[in-house]
Design an enzyme around this catalytic site. Structure first.
Site, PDB file in Angstrom:
ATOM      1  N   VAL A 243      19.846  46.842  29.617  1.00 43.80           N
ATOM      2  CA  VAL A 243      20.262  47.012  31.008  1.00 43.80           C
ATOM      3  C   VAL A 243      21.751  46.708  31.120  1.00 43.80           C
ATOM      4  O   VAL A 243      22.213  45.643  30.683  1.00 43.80           O
ATOM      5  CB  VAL A 243      19.442  46.116  31.941  1.00 43.80           C
ATOM      6  CG1 VAL A 243      20.047  46.095  33.342  1.00 43.80           C
ATOM      7  CG2 VAL A 243      18.001  46.599  31.985  1.00 43.80           C
ATOM      8  N   HIS A 542      16.925  25.252  24.903  1.00 43.58           N
ATOM      9  CA  HIS A 542      16.291  25.002  26.202  1.00 43.58           C
ATOM     10  C   HIS A 542      17.287  25.153  27.350  1.00 43.58           C
ATOM     11  O   HIS A 542      17.307  24.352  28.277  1.00 43.58           O
ATOM     12  CB  HIS A 542      15.699  23.581  26.246  1.00 43.58           C
ATOM     13  CG  HIS A 542      14.629  23.323  25.239  1.00 43.58           C
ATOM     14  ND1 HIS A 542      14.207  22.055  24.914  1.00 43.58           N
ATOM     15  CD2 HIS A 542      13.880  24.170  24.500  1.00 43.58           C
ATOM     16  CE1 HIS A 542      13.251  22.120  24.002  1.00 43.58           C
ATOM     17  NE2 HIS A 542      13.027  23.399  23.739  1.00 43.58           N
ATOM     18  N   HIS A 585       9.861  20.427  26.181  1.00 42.06           N
ATOM     19  CA  HIS A 585      10.235  21.719  25.640  1.00 42.06           C
ATOM     20  C   HIS A 585       9.877  22.757  26.701  1.00 42.06           C
ATOM     21  O   HIS A 585       8.917  22.580  27.465  1.00 42.06           O
ATOM     22  CB  HIS A 585       9.507  21.959  24.328  1.00 42.06           C
ATOM     23  CG  HIS A 585       9.960  21.010  23.252  1.00 42.06           C
ATOM     24  ND1 HIS A 585      10.544  21.438  22.083  1.00 42.06           N
ATOM     25  CD2 HIS A 585       9.934  19.655  23.187  1.00 42.06           C
ATOM     26  CE1 HIS A 585      10.860  20.387  21.343  1.00 42.06           C
ATOM     27  NE2 HIS A 585      10.490  19.288  21.996  1.00 42.06           N
TER      28      HIS A 585
END
Length: 605
Positions: A243, A542, A585
């Site tokens: 995109v 993360h 996590h």
């Protein structure tokens, strides 16, 4: 795949989902449950279905740096970390990072989720989080009670879902290093986590993996949300489709921007696909801000110098980046643990080949999973008085910044909540992990087996940015996490590093290891430790916060319905919406955000 270019290009769908990663496939599959709506998913990477490097769980980190699987991002030099440049791997394929992560099914403390609501997001709290995380999950309890007892696999039935698309289970094989390591943690004063998957993860715990126990293969967004639904006539997924921007129209200065479609590139050719209802951006915390900015949504101070018309001036796009990072200590093992370390797969290729063949029979080393995660407050590692002194110094520093007018209203609000979390005995600022192998490939040598003990900081004060630096969608954005700009983050990691080092003198871990290889005894003073941490720091993959769910006056990007401010029909559904980081996590949270978002779009909540 369920779609070809010709079936997507120049066509119109009710919903376009930008990104077929973890949260993107969740929200797309859930929306396609209504046969009266059409959904198109555009994923920049390949499908990679039935790839053993993904499906067999033991291949930890083997995908990193390989463009077939990984975006292979890098940060800019970090001024507060001796100008170090850090690699940030992210999944670039159907399923996103759920296809290349380390399979941890970990959930945050209840207090961390309630903090989101406290920051101005009604309904985003622990109660909703745990309800929807269970909706995603189909937990399979251990079948062998002897194995479960041996590996300390404790099941809390109310903490799991049993009818969701994503299969989770405890690994059927755990490294023999886990038990002496956890027993040493216990002997060093850390207790057991009471209910690690239901809001109380503080302490030692074995957690499940995203794996199917019937064949010991990885379960991830593509196996859980794409494959079972790929034949739906209203669910179209196109891979290798990058995109380039959202196409929008404006009806005047005071009106909200309306997305009408998406421009994407496939095989070097640009195409347009129309959207009737919404465009949902689920490209992840590292790519979502890039797509928004290329589409004219972001800080005009970033967009205008590049010649991009500012359709919505949102300074929060690409800001408020927060990341978990870890420091590591590599230890040489007693030779008796040769077959407990993943190093054996590299140093003895024949053994690795045998184990790979055994995997097809439900046996062998390739079943091994990572399961032990310990979340604790600073006070557990250095004592209540020393921890309080650290936190009080941090409070005073932040107050001085406020008094000097150096902190935005957004950071003032976040830091207030964050300091309250740190002052509580119920926080997981520090995390202790053990990886059964030498994470650093250069340390793997024939005749030697290693393990790596890791220390992570989960509630960082440093805030970074991700912004475009050109109008070319193929160019990597500029990633600047401002690592250790707030020195509290370095202090917290140093505390955890020192704790891990002392653990080598605690039985039964002491009898499992021979010596410290990295960094070695020559790194002893605080200054030496700081320099070592800065040099060898690694991301835990993360990243959150780059399209934060906060009030607009606090530099928010999306509202509690995940709608981008200043737009009628653009939402963000991925980890970038997380306003304040969590002690966990993030895989389970990405799935949960997707599940919640689907019901928001459907008007159910």
């Amino acid at each position: 795949m369920s779609a070809t270019t010709s079936e997507i290009a120049s066509k119109t769908f009710d919903y376009i989902v930008v990104g077929g990663g973890t949260a993107g496939l969740v929200v797309a599959a859930r929306l396609s449950e209504d046969p009266n709506v059409t959904v198109a998913v555009l994923e920049a990477g390949p499908a990679n279905l039935d790839d053993p490097l993904i499906t067999i769980p033991v291949h930890f980190g083997k995908h990193f740096g390989n463009h077939k699987y990984d975006w292979d991002f890098s940060t800019v030099p970090q001024k507060s970390a001796n100008n170090a440049v850090y690699k940030w791997a992210r999944g670039r394929m159907l399923g996103g990072s759920s296809a290349i992560n380390f399979l941890a099914w970990s959930k945050p403390p209840a207090e961390d989720m309630d903090a989101w609501e406290q920051l101005g997001n009604p309904g985003w709290n622990a109660s909703r989080y745990f309800e929807y995380s269970k909706k995603a999950e189909s937990f399979h309890p251990p079948q062998d009670e002897t194995v479960a007892k041996m590996f300390k696999q404790v099941v809390k039935p109310d903490a799991h879902g049993y009818h969701g698309p994503l299969v989770t289970s405890f690994p059927t094989l755990v490294s023999g290093l886990e038990i002496p390591f956890q027993e040493a943690l216990s002997n060093a004063g850390i207790g057991k986590a009471e209910d690690p998957l239901n809001g109380d993860p503080f302490g030692i715990a074995m957690t499940p993996n995203t794996r199917n126990p019937e064949n010991n293969t990885r379960t991830y967004a593509a196996t859980a949300y794409y494959l079972p639904n790929k034949d739906r006539k209203n669910f179209h997924v196109l891979t290798d489709a990058l995109v380039t921007r959202i196409i929008s129209k404006s009806h005047g200065d005071a009106s909200e921007v309306e997305a009408t479609g998406v421009e994407f590139e496939h095989d070097g050719i640009k195409h347009i696909v129309g959207a009737v209802k919404e465009v949902i951006v689920s490209a992840g915390a590292l790519k979502t801000p890039q797509i928004l900015e290329l589409s004219g949504i972001g800080d005009k101070r970033v967009l205008e110098p590049l010649g991009i018309e500012t359709l919505v001036d949102l300074p929060g796009v690409g800001a408020n980046l927060q990341e978990h990072c870890f420091t590591k200590m590599t230890l040489e093992l007693d030779p008796k643990h040769k077959y407990d370390s993943l190093d054996i797969l590299t140093t003895d290729p024949e053994y690795g080949k045998e184990q790979f063949e055994l995997h097809g029979e439900g046996k062998g080393f390739h079943r091994l999973g990572l399961s032990g995660y310990t979340f604790v407050p600073l006070a557990t590692l250095i004592g209540p008085e020393a921890a309080l002194n650290m936190i009080q110094r941090q409070k005073a520093k932040i107050q001085a910044q406020i008094d000097a007018g150096k902190l935005s209203k957004s950071l003032q609000a976040q830091y207030k909540v964050q300091l309250e979390r740190l002052e509580s005995s119920r926080n997981g600022d520090c995390e202790i992990m053990m990886f059964p192998g030498a994470i650093t490939p250069s340390l793997i040598k024939e005749g030697r087996s290693c393990t790596t003990v890791q220390a992570a900081s989960n509630l960082p004060f440093s805030r970074g940015t991700i912004h475009i630096n050109s109008t070319n969608p193929h160019d990597q954005p500029t990633i600047d996490p401002h690592t250790f700009e707030d020195t509290f983050d370095l202090e917290a990691l140093t505390v955890a590093f020192k704790f891990n080092r002392k653990l080598s003198n605690v039985e039964p871990w002491k009898s499992s290891v021979v010596s410290e290889i990295l960094p070695g005894p020559q790194v002893e003073s605080d200054a030496d430790i700081h320099n070592y941490i800065k040099k060898t720091l690694e991301t835990t993959f993360h990243t959150v916060g780059t399209a934060s769910m906060l009030p607009r006056e606090l530099d928010g990007v999306v509202d509690p319905k995940l709608r981008v401010y200043g737009t009628k029909n653009i939402r963000v559904v991925d980890l970038s919406i997380v306003p304040l980081h969590i002690a966990a996590h993030t895989q389970a949270t990405a799935y949960t955000i997707g599940e919640i978002a689907a019901d928001i779009v459907k008007g159910k909540i």
